[in-house]
Design an enzyme around this catalytic site. Structure first.
Site, mmCIF file in Angstrom:
data_model
loop_
_atom_site.group_PDB
_atom_site.id
_atom_site.type_symbol
_atom_site.label_atom_id
_atom_site.label_comp_id
_atom_site.label_asym_id
_atom_site.label_seq_id
_atom_site.Cartn_x
_atom_site.Cartn_y
_atom_site.Cartn_z
ATOM 1 N N ASP A 262 0.933 -1.135 0.012
ATOM 2 C CA ASP A 262 0.111 0.090 0.046
ATOM 3 C C ASP A 262 0.987 1.213 0.006
ATOM 4 O O ASP A 262 2.042 1.289 0.470
ATOM 5 C CB ASP A 262 -0.805 -0.058 1.138
ATOM 6 C CG ASP A 262 -1.868 0.960 1.246
ATOM 7 O OD1 ASP A 262 -2.540 1.453 0.255
ATOM 8 O OD2 ASP A 262 -1.829 1.916 2.251
ATOM 9 N N ASP B 178 -0.076 4.914 0.629
ATOM 10 C CA ASP B 178 -0.351 6.004 1.515
ATOM 11 C C ASP B 178 -0.201 5.614 2.994
ATOM 12 O O ASP B 178 -1.192 4.641 3.494
ATOM 13 C CB ASP B 178 -1.784 6.689 1.274
ATOM 14 C CG ASP B 178 -1.794 7.210 -0.235
ATOM 15 O OD1 ASP B 178 -0.673 7.827 -0.276
ATOM 16 O OD2 ASP B 178 -2.675 6.876 -0.670
#
Length: 149
Positions: free
Chosen positions: A7, A9
Site C-alpha cells: 500500500d 499512503d
C-alpha cells in the site's frame, strides 16, 4: 515466487499522496488555495468511514480537467521525485528489496489516482500497480474516473 502487495499512503510513505498532491498543485499555482481546506474536511470524513470516494475524486481532479495526459505525466513524475520520495519509510524500502531478492512479484496498490501511484511504482521498481484510473476524451483529462474505484 510470491505476490507482494504494498500500500502507498501511510504505509510506504508518511502521508497521503492525494492530499500532498493537492497541496503541491496549490503551491505550483495550478489549483485554488481554498481546495486544501475542503479536501482536508473530506479526509476527516474518510477517517470516519463516511467519505464518498466518487465525490472526493471528482473534487480533487478538477484542476486536471482539459489537461493532456503527457502534461500530467511530467508533473506527476516531478511530484513523485521531489515530494513523495523524501517521505518513503526506510523500513518499507527494505521490505521491497527483501521481496525483490526472493524474486517475488511486486505490486503497488492504492486508492489514489493512477497519476500518483504509477510514477511511484516505476520509481520503486514495482512490477505492477493498481490505482484509480483517470478518464480522458481525445487525450484530454475529463476530471472523472473510470472503472471501479
Amino acid at each position: 515466487m510470491a505476490l507482494a502487495l504494498f500500500d502507498l499512503d501511510e504505509t510506504l510513505i508518511a502521508g497521503d499522496s492525494s492530499s500532498l498532491w493537492l497541496e503541491h498543485m496549490v503551491a505550483e499555482e495550478l489549483a485554488p488555495a481554498g481546495m486544501v481546506a475542503e479536501e482536508q474536511a473530506m479526509m476527516s470524513l474518510y477517517h470516519q468511514g463516511k467519505m464518498d470516494m466518487h465525490q472526493y475524486m471528482a473534487f480533487t481532479l478538477q484542476p486536471l480537467v482539459g489537461k493532456s495526459r503527457q502534461w500530467l505525466a511530467q508533473l506527476s513524475q516531478h511530484f513523485a521525485e521531489q515530494v513523495l520520495r523524501e517521505r518513503l519509510y526506510p523500513e518499507g524500502l527494505a521490505r521491497i528489496e527483501w521481496h525483490r531478492e526472493r524474486g517475488d512479484v511486486l505490486v503497488l496498490i492504492s486508492a489514489s489516482g493512477e497519476h500518483l501511484v504509477a510514477p511511484m511504482a516505476q520509481m520503486l521498481g514495482m512490477d505492477h500497480c493498481v490505482a484509480i484510473l483517470l478518464d480522458e476524451e481525445a487525450g484530454m483529462l475529463t476530471g472523472q474516473t473510470r472503472g471501479t474505484l
